[in-house]
Enzyme design. Structure first.
Site, PDB file in Angstrom:
ATOM      1  N   HIS A 121     -21.567  -4.336 -24.369  1.00 54.60           N
ATOM      2  CA  HIS A 121     -20.476  -3.371 -24.564  1.00 54.60           C
ATOM      3  C   HIS A 121     -20.963  -2.000 -24.979  1.00 54.60           C
ATOM      4  CE1 HIS A 121     -17.542  -6.977 -25.212  1.00 54.60           C
ATOM      5  NE2 HIS A 121     -17.914  -6.834 -23.966  1.00 54.60           N
ATOM      6  N   CYS A 144     -23.501  17.074 -16.429  1.00 50.82           N
ATOM      7  CA  CYS A 144     -23.734  18.312 -17.185  1.00 50.82           C
ATOM      8  C   CYS A 144     -25.037  18.184 -17.977  1.00 50.82           C
ATOM      9  CB  CYS A 144     -22.580  18.548 -18.159  1.00 50.82           C
ATOM     10  SG  CYS A 144     -20.973  18.440 -17.394  1.00 50.82           S
TER      11      CYS A 144
HETATM   12  N1  APR Z   1     -19.912 -14.866 -39.722  1.00 49.88           N
HETATM   13  C1  APR Z   1     -19.608 -15.396 -38.508  1.00 49.88           C
HETATM   14  N2  APR Z   1     -18.421 -15.209 -37.879  1.00 49.88           N
HETATM   15  C2  APR Z   1     -17.511 -14.456 -38.537  1.00 49.88           C
HETATM   16  C3  APR Z   1     -17.749 -13.875 -39.804  1.00 49.88           C
HETATM   17  C4  APR Z   1     -19.005 -14.102 -40.394  1.00 49.88           C
HETATM   18  N3  APR Z   1     -19.306 -13.601 -41.601  1.00 49.88           N
HETATM   19  N4  APR Z   1     -16.619 -13.186 -40.173  1.00 49.88           N
HETATM   20  C5  APR Z   1     -15.742 -13.327 -39.158  1.00 49.88           C
HETATM   21  N5  APR Z   1     -16.261 -14.094 -38.191  1.00 49.88           N
HETATM   22  C6  APR Z   1     -15.667 -14.475 -36.904  1.00 49.88           C
HETATM   23  C7  APR Z   1     -14.162 -14.520 -36.887  1.00 49.88           C
HETATM   24  O1  APR Z   1     -13.691 -15.799 -37.290  1.00 49.88           O
HETATM   25  C8  APR Z   1     -13.867 -14.247 -35.410  1.00 49.88           C
HETATM   26  O2  APR Z   1     -13.820 -15.465 -34.687  1.00 49.88           O
HETATM   27  O3  APR Z   1     -16.023 -13.466 -35.985  1.00 49.88           O
HETATM   28  C9  APR Z   1     -15.059 -13.431 -34.938  1.00 49.88           C
HETATM   29  C10 APR Z   1     -14.742 -11.987 -34.643  1.00 49.88           C
HETATM   30  O4  APR Z   1     -13.865 -11.983 -33.534  1.00 49.88           O
HETATM   31  P1  APR Z   1     -13.385 -10.564 -32.979  1.00 49.88           P
HETATM   32  O5  APR Z   1     -12.963  -9.707 -34.111  1.00 49.88           O
HETATM   33  O6  APR Z   1     -12.434 -10.849 -31.868  1.00 49.88           O
HETATM   34  O7  APR Z   1     -14.711  -9.891 -32.402  1.00 49.88           O
HETATM   35  P2  APR Z   1     -15.423 -10.216 -31.028  1.00 49.88           P
HETATM   36  O8  APR Z   1     -15.247 -11.646 -30.662  1.00 49.88           O
HETATM   37  O9  APR Z   1     -16.804  -9.701 -31.134  1.00 49.88           O
HETATM   38  O10 APR Z   1     -14.591  -9.290 -30.008  1.00 49.88           O
HETATM   39  C11 APR Z   1     -15.067  -9.220 -28.700  1.00 49.88           C
HETATM   40  O11 APR Z   1     -13.452  -7.484 -28.237  1.00 49.88           O
HETATM   41  O12 APR Z   1     -12.315  -5.599 -28.887  1.00 49.88           O
HETATM   42  C12 APR Z   1     -13.365  -6.070 -28.125  1.00 49.88           C
HETATM   43  O13 APR Z   1     -15.225  -4.799 -27.551  1.00 49.88           O
HETATM   44  C13 APR Z   1     -14.665  -5.502 -28.606  1.00 49.88           C
HETATM   45  O14 APR Z   1     -16.850  -6.536 -28.488  1.00 49.88           O
HETATM   46  C14 APR Z   1     -15.512  -6.720 -28.938  1.00 49.88           C
HETATM   47  C15 APR Z   1     -14.819  -7.834 -28.170  1.00 49.88           C
END
Ligand code: APR
Length: 255
Positions: A121, A144
């Site tokens: 990303h 540019c």
């Molecule tokens: N350790 C491991 N996992 C964790 C922790 C932690 N300390 N804290 C939170 N999580 C988990 C949450 O339970 C959740 O399942 O991390 C996950 C985060 O999920 P999202 O917020 O949806 O992030 P992500 O999966 O990376 O999103 C994917 O969505 O908006 C787009 O481009 C953005 O790259 C991103 C993509």
């Protein structure tokens, strides 16, 4: 150590090729907010259609630029956590055996010392021109010259007015082809896929876990909560990246 943790360690020891798919949860313990965690996630406080897509940038370039500028400050102030460091240490102990594919736009895997990180990303610390150069269409690549950028929020080209934007993939945009192809190869070729800190809500990134499973890899999901990829996993480690990864990846005790 729980039975699931021991099972995951056994699979790791047996795996010649490991692919680690990381999401925002990987950097949560470094103080960088995730996107979909209730209350603290970015998308529970901001509208991604206003801040993370081309139309949103066109509608209000300054709002989007300033939002990314504040996120950049957070990334620069953050430090890699024990999970990032454990992955980098494992790569050092086992050169060529562990590939990292990340959805994250921070640079914490790299600052922890990980090599060859595949960034699906993009990079929040990188600038890109928003559109083609409107004045020098004959210019190689129709781009540019950064030297023409005039300071501002966002900076713009002094020659043709083109805007600078953050080098991240926005909703509705294609992922970098080379990164996606490398990620697909890593997913197809691994014996073990470790899915760390992702909700599994966004494709094609989340599809890599399915690709690995179909290709015969064992899939382990590491997440304190249930995720949309749990049903692809052979095992789910309920815990956080900074706690579970060092336990999983630590070198076996010398006998
Ligand atoms: N350790 C491991 N996992 C964790 C922790 C932690 N300390 N804290 C939170 N999580 C988990 C949450 O339970 C959740 O399942 O991390 C996950 C985060 O999920 P999202 O917020 O949806 O992030 P992500 O999966 O990376 O999103 C994917 O969505 O908006 C787009 O481009 C953005 O790259 C991103 C993509």
């Amino acid at each position: 150590m729980s039975q699931t943790e021991q099972q995951a360690r056994d699979w790791l020891a047996q795996a010649r090729s490991i692919c680690v798919l990381t999401g925002a949860g990987m950097s949560a313990e470094s103080g960088i907010p995730t996107f979909r965690d209730a209350l603290t996630g970015l998308w529970s406080r901001f509208d991604p259609m206003q801040l993370a897509c081309e139309d949103g940038f066109r509608a209000d370039p300054q709002l989007v630029w300033d939002w990314y500028a504040s996120r950049r400050e957070g990334v620069r102030a953050a430090q890699p956590n024990a999970g990032h460091l454990a992955l980098a240490e494992f790569q050092r102990r086992h050169p060529g055996r562990l590939a990292i594919v990340t959805q994250n736009v921070d640079d914490l895997h790299q600052r922890a010392g990980s090599e060859g990180v595949i960034r699906l990303h993009g990079d929040i610390l990188e600038d890109r021109w928003f559109g083609p150069c409107r004045r020098h269409v004959a210019r190689a690549g129709n781009v540019c010259d950064p030297a023409w950028a005039e300071p501002g929020s966002p900076p713009r080209c002094g020659e043709c007015g083109n805007l600078v934007r953050p080098g991240v993939v926005w909703f509705g945009e294609m992922l970098p082809v080379a990164a996606l192809e490398a990620a697909e190869r890593a997913a197809r070729g691994c014996d073990l896929m470790l899915v760390v800190g992702t909700s599994g809500a966004v494709y094609p990134a989340a599809g890599l876990a399915h690709t690995a499973r179909r290709a015969g890899a064992r899939v382990v999901v590491l997440n304190p909560q249930a995720s949309e990829l749990d049903d692809v996993a052979h095992a789910c480690l309920r815990g956080t990246a900074a706690v579970q990864l060092p336990k999983l990846l630590q070198a076996p005790p010398l006998h």
